[in-house]
Design a protein around this motif. Structure first.
Motif, mmCIF file in Angstrom:
data_model
loop_
_atom_site.group_PDB
_atom_site.id
_atom_site.type_symbol
_atom_site.label_atom_id
_atom_site.label_comp_id
_atom_site.label_asym_id
_atom_site.label_seq_id
_atom_site.Cartn_x
_atom_site.Cartn_y
_atom_site.Cartn_z
ATOM 1 N N VAL A 114 93.859 29.980 -90.545
ATOM 2 C CA VAL A 114 93.015 31.171 -90.593
ATOM 3 C C VAL A 114 91.662 30.760 -91.157
ATOM 4 C CG1 VAL A 114 92.777 33.519 -91.478
ATOM 5 C CG2 VAL A 114 95.058 32.584 -91.079
ATOM 6 N N GLU A 115 90.605 31.230 -90.524
ATOM 7 C CA GLU A 115 89.249 31.011 -91.027
ATOM 8 C C GLU A 115 88.655 32.372 -91.345
ATOM 9 O OE1 GLU A 115 87.400 29.007 -87.759
ATOM 10 O OE2 GLU A 115 88.473 27.151 -88.140
ATOM 11 N N GLN A 116 88.088 32.495 -92.531
ATOM 12 C CA GLN A 116 87.508 33.767 -92.953
ATOM 13 C C GLN A 116 85.999 33.739 -92.793
ATOM 14 O OE1 GLN A 116 88.475 34.967 -96.924
ATOM 15 N NE2 GLN A 116 87.722 37.032 -96.615
ATOM 16 N N GLY A 117 85.477 34.805 -92.180
ATOM 17 C CA GLY A 117 84.036 35.004 -92.098
ATOM 18 C C GLY A 117 83.673 36.148 -93.033
ATOM 19 N N PRO A 118 82.402 36.479 -93.156
ATOM 20 C CA PRO A 118 82.021 37.567 -94.055
ATOM 21 C C PRO A 118 82.564 38.925 -93.621
ATOM 22 C CG PRO A 118 80.112 36.735 -92.844
ATOM 23 C CD PRO A 118 81.261 35.847 -92.517
ATOM 24 N N ASP A 119 82.643 39.138 -92.317
ATOM 25 C CA ASP A 119 83.101 40.432 -91.801
ATOM 26 C C ASP A 119 84.212 40.284 -90.774
ATOM 27 O OD1 ASP A 119 81.165 41.874 -93.304
ATOM 28 O OD2 ASP A 119 79.657 41.332 -91.814
ATOM 29 N N SER A 120 84.916 39.173 -90.798
ATOM 30 C CA SER A 120 85.959 38.938 -89.803
ATOM 31 C C SER A 120 86.867 37.810 -90.267
ATOM 32 C CB SER A 120 85.328 38.554 -88.460
ATOM 33 O OG SER A 120 84.680 37.303 -88.567
ATOM 34 N N LYS A 121 87.918 37.610 -89.500
ATOM 35 C CA LYS A 121 88.763 36.429 -89.683
ATOM 36 C C LYS A 121 89.172 35.949 -88.301
ATOM 37 C CE LYS A 121 93.304 38.534 -90.091
ATOM 38 N NZ LYS A 121 92.784 39.873 -89.899
ATOM 39 N N THR A 122 89.468 34.677 -88.215
ATOM 40 C CA THR A 122 89.938 34.078 -86.975
ATOM 41 C C THR A 122 91.261 33.384 -87.255
ATOM 42 O OG1 THR A 122 87.679 33.742 -86.178
ATOM 43 C CG2 THR A 122 89.416 32.410 -85.155
ATOM 44 N N VAL A 123 92.268 33.768 -86.521
ATOM 45 C CA VAL A 123 93.560 33.083 -86.575
ATOM 46 C C VAL A 123 93.589 32.172 -85.354
ATOM 47 C CG1 VAL A 123 96.057 33.338 -86.696
ATOM 48 C CG2 VAL A 123 94.593 35.126 -87.655
ATOM 49 N N TRP A 124 93.895 30.893 -85.584
ATOM 50 C CA TRP A 124 93.831 29.920 -84.513
ATOM 51 C C TRP A 124 95.064 29.029 -84.516
ATOM 52 C CZ3 TRP A 124 94.249 24.967 -86.136
ATOM 53 C CH2 TRP A 124 93.951 24.716 -87.479
ATOM 54 N N CYS A 125 95.308 28.418 -83.381
ATOM 55 C CA CYS A 125 96.353 27.387 -83.310
ATOM 56 C C CYS A 125 95.932 26.366 -82.269
ATOM 57 C CB CYS A 125 97.711 27.994 -82.972
ATOM 58 S SG CYS A 125 97.837 28.755 -81.354
ATOM 59 N N GLU A 126 96.477 25.174 -82.388
ATOM 60 C CA GLU A 126 96.235 24.115 -81.436
ATOM 61 C C GLU A 126 97.557 23.694 -80.820
ATOM 62 O OE1 GLU A 126 94.097 20.919 -83.270
ATOM 63 O OE2 GLU A 126 92.238 22.067 -83.328
ATOM 64 N N LEU A 127 97.524 23.519 -79.512
ATOM 65 C CA LEU A 127 98.709 23.137 -78.761
ATOM 66 C C LEU A 127 98.417 21.887 -77.953
ATOM 67 C CD1 LEU A 127 98.580 26.692 -77.800
ATOM 68 C CD2 LEU A 127 100.826 25.886 -78.431
ATOM 69 N N GLY A 128 99.473 21.176 -77.582
ATOM 70 C CA GLY A 128 99.307 20.058 -76.688
ATOM 71 C C GLY A 128 98.933 20.559 -75.305
ATOM 72 N N VAL B 192 91.830 33.894 -82.113
ATOM 73 C CA VAL B 192 91.652 35.344 -82.004
ATOM 74 C C VAL B 192 90.927 35.811 -83.262
ATOM 75 C CG1 VAL B 192 92.803 37.584 -81.829
ATOM 76 C CG2 VAL B 192 93.711 35.624 -80.565
ATOM 77 N N THR B 193 89.756 36.424 -83.057
ATOM 78 C CA THR B 193 88.929 36.910 -84.154
ATOM 79 C C THR B 193 88.995 38.425 -84.185
ATOM 80 O OG1 THR B 193 87.448 35.024 -83.897
ATOM 81 C CG2 THR B 193 86.585 36.921 -85.120
#
Length: 124
Positions: A108-122, A72-73
């Protein structure tokens, strides 16, 4: 075979949560995947709670062999989620703990004008 990636650009509002859950249950090849639905719900709810209703977001799910990645970004690179311990009387604060419990990993991955929270599931 269903597309291995699905992406939605939407506004983070409460009614979007159950609508997105229904759509995702059709995307998964084995029907509803409760952990995927939980993670999408928690991540979208965090945007609503911490950035406000109507925040534009992108929700992306990607299927790879044995894994599903939920991302989700949102447009605020500064408001990072924090995993915390909620007390027994706290009414909030359990979302990331749930995500942490059901996912293989998250971040969490940070971009210049956004962030993305992610997860990995089986995939299961």
């Amino acid at each position: 075979m269903r597309d291995p990636e699905i992406e939605f650009a939407l506004l983070a509002v409460p009614k979007a949560v159950p609508e997105l859950r229904r759509t995702l249950s059709e995307w998964h090849p084995h029907g509803p995947h409760p952990d995927v639905q939980l993670c999408v719900s928690e991540l979208l709810s965090n945007v609503i709670r911490h950035l406000g209703e109507g925040t534009p977001v992108t929700v992306r799910l990607t299927r790879a062999p044995g894994r599903i990645r939920v991302a989700v970004t949102d447009p605020d690179p500064r408001a990072w989620p924090l995993l915390r311990s909620a007390g027994s009387d706290d009414e909030t604060g359990r979302g990331l703990a749930l995500l942490d419990a059901v996912s293989l990993r998250w971040g969490v991955e940070q971009g210049p004008d956004s962030k993305t929270v992610w997860c990995e599931l089986g995939e299961g």
